[in-house]
Every structure is written in structure tokens, then in C-alpha cells.
Design an enzyme around this catalytic site. Sequence first.
Site, PDB file in Angstrom:
ATOM      1  N   THR A 159       0.885  -1.190   0.000  1.00  0.00           N
ATOM      2  CA  THR A 159       0.000   0.000   0.000  1.00  0.00           C
ATOM      3  C   THR A 159       0.916   1.232   0.000  1.00  0.00           C
ATOM      4  O   THR A 159       1.364   1.652  -1.058  1.00  0.00           O
ATOM      5  CB  THR A 159      -0.974   0.011   1.193  1.00  0.00           C
ATOM      6  OG1 THR A 159      -0.239  -0.067   2.406  1.00  0.00           O
ATOM      7  CG2 THR A 159      -1.955  -1.132   1.110  1.00  0.00           C
ATOM      8  N   LYS A 185       4.197  -6.593   4.013  1.00  0.00           N
ATOM      9  CA  LYS A 185       3.941  -5.210   3.665  1.00  0.00           C
ATOM     10  C   LYS A 185       3.641  -4.444   4.945  1.00  0.00           C
ATOM     11  O   LYS A 185       3.155  -4.998   5.933  1.00  0.00           O
ATOM     12  CB  LYS A 185       2.799  -5.070   2.670  1.00  0.00           C
ATOM     13  CG  LYS A 185       1.489  -5.607   3.118  1.00  0.00           C
ATOM     14  CD  LYS A 185       0.495  -4.615   3.668  1.00  0.00           C
ATOM     15  CE  LYS A 185       0.744  -3.203   3.241  1.00  0.00           C
ATOM     16  NZ  LYS A 185      -0.034  -2.301   4.127  1.00  0.00           N
ATOM     17  N   THR A 196       2.663  -6.102  11.450  1.00  0.00           N
ATOM     18  CA  THR A 196       3.100  -6.527  10.127  1.00  0.00           C
ATOM     19  C   THR A 196       3.042  -5.489   9.042  1.00  0.00           C
ATOM     20  O   THR A 196       4.063  -5.248   8.435  1.00  0.00           O
ATOM     21  CB  THR A 196       2.277  -7.747   9.690  1.00  0.00           C
ATOM     22  OG1 THR A 196       2.116  -8.600  10.802  1.00  0.00           O
ATOM     23  CG2 THR A 196       2.948  -8.440   8.550  1.00  0.00           C
ATOM     24  N   GLU A 284       7.172   5.117   7.623  1.00  0.00           N
ATOM     25  CA  GLU A 284       6.822   6.353   6.917  1.00  0.00           C
ATOM     26  C   GLU A 284       7.758   7.492   7.323  1.00  0.00           C
ATOM     27  O   GLU A 284       7.845   7.863   8.485  1.00  0.00           O
ATOM     28  CB  GLU A 284       5.353   6.696   7.183  1.00  0.00           C
ATOM     29  CG  GLU A 284       4.432   5.733   6.433  1.00  0.00           C
ATOM     30  CD  GLU A 284       2.964   5.863   6.799  1.00  0.00           C
ATOM     31  OE1 GLU A 284       2.133   5.379   6.020  1.00  0.00           O
ATOM     32  OE2 GLU A 284       2.661   6.433   7.849  1.00  0.00           O
ATOM     33  N   ASN A 407       1.209  11.573   6.234  1.00  0.00           N
ATOM     34  CA  ASN A 407      -0.028  11.344   6.980  1.00  0.00           C
ATOM     35  C   ASN A 407      -0.896  12.568   7.217  1.00  0.00           C
ATOM     36  O   ASN A 407      -2.044  12.428   7.632  1.00  0.00           O
ATOM     37  CB  ASN A 407       0.299  10.711   8.336  1.00  0.00           C
ATOM     38  CG  ASN A 407       0.779   9.290   8.179  1.00  0.00           C
ATOM     39  OD1 ASN A 407       0.047   8.458   7.690  1.00  0.00           O
ATOM     40  ND2 ASN A 407       2.024   9.029   8.540  1.00  0.00           N
ATOM     41  N   SER A 412      -3.016  20.346   0.832  1.00  0.00           N
ATOM     42  CA  SER A 412      -2.425  20.877  -0.396  1.00  0.00           C
ATOM     43  C   SER A 412      -3.184  20.357  -1.611  1.00  0.00           C
ATOM     44  O   SER A 412      -3.859  19.346  -1.565  1.00  0.00           O
ATOM     45  CB  SER A 412      -0.968  20.486  -0.481  1.00  0.00           C
ATOM     46  OG  SER A 412      -0.845  19.084  -0.369  1.00  0.00           O
TER      47      SER A 412
END
Lengths: 412, 412
Positions: A159, A185, A196, A284, A407, A412
Site C-alpha cells: 500500500t 507489507k 506486520t 513512513e 499522513n 495541499s
Amino acid sequence: MAAIPVSPLAPKSYPDLPAIAGVRFATAEAGIKYKNRTDVLLVGFEPGSSVAGVVTRSKCSSAAVDWCKANLPGGVARGLVVNSGNANAFTGIKGQKSVELTADIAAKALGCAPNEIFIASTGVIGEPLDAGKFSGVLDQMATRLDDGPWMDPAKAIMTTDTFPKLSGATVEIDGAEVRINGIAKGSGMIAPDMATMLSFVFTDMAVSAPVLQALLVKHVATSFNAITVDSDTSTSDTLLAFATGKAEGVAPLESLDDPRAEIFGEALRDVLFDLAIQVVRDGEGATKQVSIHVEGATSDASAFRIAKAIADSPLVKTAIAGEDANWGRVVMAVGKAGEPADRDKLSIRFGDLLVAKDGERATGYDEAATSAYMKGEDLELTVGLGLGEGRATVYTCDLTHGYITINGDYRS
Amino acid sequence: MAAIPVSPLAPKSYPDLPAIAGVRFATAEAGIKYKNRTDVLLVGFEPGSSVAGVVTRSKCSSAAVDWCKANLPGGVARGLVVNSGNANAFTGIKGQKSVELTADIAAKALGCAPNEIFIASTGVIGEPLDAGKFSGVLDQMATRLDDGPWMDPAKAIMTTDTFPKLSGATVEIDGAEVRINGIAKGSGMIAPDMATMLSFVFTDMAVSAPVLQALLVKHVATSFNAITVDSDTSTSDTLLAFATGKAEGVAPLESLDDPRAEIFGEALRDVLFDLAIQVVRDGEGATKQVSIHVEGATSDASAFRIAKAIADSPLVKTAIAGEDANWGRVVMAVGKAGEPADRDKLSIRFGDLLVAKDGERATGYDEAATSAYMKGEDLELTVGLGLGEGRATVYTCDLTHGYITINGDYRS
């Protein structure tokens, strides 16, 4: 929002995983959310395959997680369906119906019972998933199952991941080669229990479901459940392990007392650990990976809670992003963990560099050397409590503007 | 690092607090860390003043916190010394000596016993504090104690705060006016247990130390312990309340059964709550204040833990920064709290707008109206669990690039 750049901590190369006897798969573009990329994975297992799994402890788990929980006790698997783009979480009765329909479609395509199909979904929460979209797709996929390349399933389940995650191990058992392949992932919403978010591990060894379950639970504790990106726990976290038993010349592993259980378990652990670390390294906005070691605690569990408090602390994580050996913030995090700690016995090391000892800045603390160390990409932070023998390690990444951008920058 | 801009949530004006009979103070520039600003506060209390306090539950509390803990049971105060710029935390035996020396110097200056002096320090952790710097300074300050203006102490205790925090209440008791003034500081490293980081409240009402302590503990639960900026808990958090008993014509409050205890307590609560909210509104990088209400939980304590899990979630906080009514992330945070919750009974409202009901997106969900609501500065998020009567509210702010800049941008 602009495309997210690939993590600077991404691997330089990817393993070319071998086929696993008894495991065949296909990927496809079902168009659930993404365009021009695969978003659904179908895996078929030969009859006789066992399954074990660990799923999120979230009290609001997804419909797919509920489905897996219900069918894991059976211990038998013939198929796995994973889709990305929609988590089918918090979708009420519609979500449950969607999972049942998916299992029915896959079971027909593979010629097995619906409760032998395992399902995982990842992506947006709260959007109903139209399982009807799988209908023709899964049938068609079942006609072209193959035993490679493993990069395909790794990519289909992504994702917000910026790189695919694969790992493999081979181990000699009974004079034959046993293989373990894994994919995973996950990038945000990552914290223990489970972290996970999704991971699937496949082996050609014959392992009974109870033994596979026991080994999975044991080794998830020091791999997927020992990582944290942002302290948030997904409603969909799922780790499943499948054992086909198609490795030739290897007797089934049916007891934890079997000495081969430890050999196989260590190889399984290597794969789980490698995949878990890859998830952290794709955290992230991550620019640094940090291993937080706590030793000298009153127990291993206490050490783990302290390590997790440090790893989850926004102030520690931003200091690391700023390449600042801010051990004051580490002390703060130790203090807030609520576990036994004696301020005046604490020691803190960054790498091999002692920065604090016996409750104050270490004599001979070398600011230049410490600053130089903090510029590295892979950091080790060790806290000594001086109270007992308890120890634990938690793996995390730094907290940067990148995390906020990914996040929070919707305006914008 | 560039100067931090004043929070957009700062008050438009500040109260002009009245004098409190029996309380006199002075501020000075001791040059502990900052230049060209006051960094030390000395408050003197008339004989007969009582004191109560709540301090951090950190296992690594600062030397000043330890000092307060040791002297609070005495219940008597004649002086308060607060310095900003250095927290004197994690400074070993040196820290303890520094506190003792500070108490000695202040006691001589005010003409009382050292254990009647209360001390609080805030700022950098791990740097030894040279209490010798207070020596001439406190003596000189003691010669010019005054009963105003209250902006001076509020400013002297600031660290990364972008605005001073003051609040006051007057209440009629026994036909006379009783006054309560409070000041606070805090911006980052803010989470319950305690979240202040520092706050001092002063009243001219005569309140016995045990009653003052009981009222403080009661009302801190819904004020300072109900706020969170970043989930991190300081080693120095200190809330102290002082009652001089110099209000004329008011009988001492010596029992919680006295009906005046509730009247006084409510006024005290108003001051504590106002100050706590100001701390949230000065949260590092904050652009929005959010009140997280949880109702229908199995107990108030359970509701509080769920509200705190939501308020501490980086994914919820970044979504709010992005003006995104991302209720999926709210569900995730409810799920990770580990408290009783039934996914299919959950309802979620932003303001008065129902976004989710009975485990799925609400019928009639209005995306345009919700998006418009999210653009506001003051947001209300309500989660209904539908299980019982438990309720709680936690107050927080969003997580923005500003937080990362303030806490992580050392490299520039």
C-alpha cells in the site's frame, strides 16, 4: 499528494527466492483502488497443507481478521486471497458478507471448501469492499497459478510501502533442503500486537499446525512484535504461515520436542526478523533505523516495556531525526514507562559510546564522537538499568517531516 | 534554530490578575541558560500558609521533584523558587546538593526553615545546575518582593512556551471575596501524570493542607491529567497550590464536608482547567485544539484510556492537522486501547456531524459539511461505544511539521 520517495533505508537488492513445492500463485489488477498496478494475490496450496497465524489484538479488527481467527483452529489451508487498497475494516455486516463472498469465489476457483481459504485485506478503513470485483478475476487467476517469481506477490500486497519486502531461508533437515519464503507489507500504523501489517510465510517442510503455531508465536515476539514505527496498531495486522509438506525426503515435524523443531524454528525466525526489520526500514518518513536495547531490568517483560516506551517517544524519535544524542529525552522515556528504574543507576550508550552513567553525564563523554555517530543510518541505543537480568530489544525508526507529509498533508 | 512563532491558538488578551494577600514575589535574570530574560522566580508566603501538590509519576523524577515530595507532607510553605532553562534532572548527587543549597539560600533570604521552601526547575535535562548562581540573586530578590504584576512570574517560568499562561478566579465565600490565581508553563513533553509541566496556584483562602491536597488531586484528574500534547511525560512536572489564609472575614476550610469545599473546589477547578487548556493550545507546533470525548464505555477509567489512545495517536493527530475527518484512524486508536469495545456498536461524531454509526459509515454522512468543520481551530471529536455509562474527555492538539521542526531540526 506527490509520490512518496523510496525510503533511503531500502535494500540495495532483492533476493531471488526459489520455488516452494506445493505453493503456486498469481497476481492481478482488480482495480479495487489503485490503477495500473496489481492489487490482488491468489495463492493455492496442495492438499495436506497446514496453516498457523497471529493476528492483531485490536478490539476493532477487520472482517478478514475475524474470518482468519475463525478458520485458523482448523489448521488446514488450500488458498490465500490478499487484496490491497481497501482494508474492509469497520464496514459492518457488509464487510462480513464481502469476506464470505470472497471465500466462496476463491474456494470454487481452487476446488476446496470456503473455510480452507484465508483472507487478508489492507488499505483504507471504513470503505465497503465490493467483493463482486473478485468474481471473474479470481477464476481467471486460478487458471495461471505459477511457482514464481516471488517479487509479484510481494508487490501486489503493497500500500504505502515504498519497496517490496521479501526474505527467504534454506535449511538442511534430514539431509534434504527445506525452504522458507516470506513476504510482508507495512509502513505506517505499525506497532507491536501485531506490526506486520501483513506477512505471509511459506515452507515446503511438513509441519503440523500446532507446531507451526507454537513456533510462530515464539518468534513473532522478537520480530514483528518487537518493531514500532508510530505506536499505532492496525485493525488488519495478519501473519500467516503455510506448510505444504512437499519437501522430498523430510519426515513431518509434529512435536516441539523433535530436535528439528529448533533448527526449523531458527530459520523461520530469520525470515520473520528480516521481514520485520524491512518494515521498520520502510517506516513512513524514516531516515534512520534504531535498535533500542534495554538490559539490567527486573524482567524481560519490564525491559520490553521500557524499550517500547523509548521507541514510541516522539521526543526521542525527533531527536534521532535531528542527529542529536539527547539522552535526557531517553531518561524521560524510561521514567514514563512506569517500570522499575533507579535514576541513579541508569547508564546510556549510543553505539559503544557511553553518554550517561550512574545517573549523570558520563565522565569522558565525547560530544564530537557522539555527534559523529548520530550521523549514521543504523543506530544502536542501549539503556542499562542496573537492577537485574531482564533484557529486550525493540526496533524503530526516526520521526521526521516525511511522516507528517505522508499522513497529514491533505490540505495541499 | 530560528525563533519559534507564537502559537496561532494563543489567547487574544491576558487577564490582569489581582493581588493575593500573603503572596509576594520577584523575578530576576540569573543567567542560568537564557540571556536578556528573567529565568528565576522567588515567591514568599506569610507565616501560616499551607501547601499541597501533585508531581510527576516518572520513575526518573528530578531532584527538585524529590525535594517537593519530601516536604509536601509537612503542609507548610514560606517560599517557592522556580528556575527555567535547566531542569536539574538526571544530575545525580550533584542535583540533590544543588536543591539543598537553593533551599538554604532561599530560607535565609526569607527568614524561614529550608523545608518550608518549595522548588521547581524546568529546562534541559542532564546538565548540572549551579545553584551558586542563585546566591546573591535570591538575597537581592527578597528585598523587592511585591504583589504584582502577575505577568512577571508567568513569564519567568517559560521555556519553549510561546505565550505566558495565567488564570484567575474570584468566588464569594462567607460574604467575602476569595481569590485564586494560577500560572503555568508547558508546551512539549506533555501528557497526563502530570502534564503541567509546571503550575503554581495561589489563594488567600485559609485551606488546611489535607483539604487543599484532596481538592487538588480531585480536580487535576479532569484538567492537567486530561491533556496530552505528545504522550511524553516530564521528569519535572509539578503542580503546587498555596493557601495563605489572609482573606479577611473568611473562616478556615478544614474539612471536605464543609459545603464551602465544593464552592472553593469548583473555582480551583476552573483555574486548573483554564491553565491546562492553555498548555494544550501552546502545544509544540499546534494549529488546532481537539477535545476528545468518549462516552458509553464500560467505566469512566476505560473511557479515559480510550480517549487518551485517540489523543496520543500520531495518525489521528496528523489527520487532524490535515483537516481530514479520518474516522478510520479513530477506529484504529479505539481498537489499540485494549479496552472493551464492540466494533459494530461504535459511533463517531466530529462536532455535531455523525460520520460513523453501528460499525460503518453513517447514512447521510456529509463529506462537504465534515470537511468544512475540520477547517476550524477548535474541534470536538466524540466516540460513542454503546456499552455502558462510562465517559471521559481528553484534550490535545494536532501533530504538525512545527512539532518536528521544534524537536528535531538540529542539523541545520
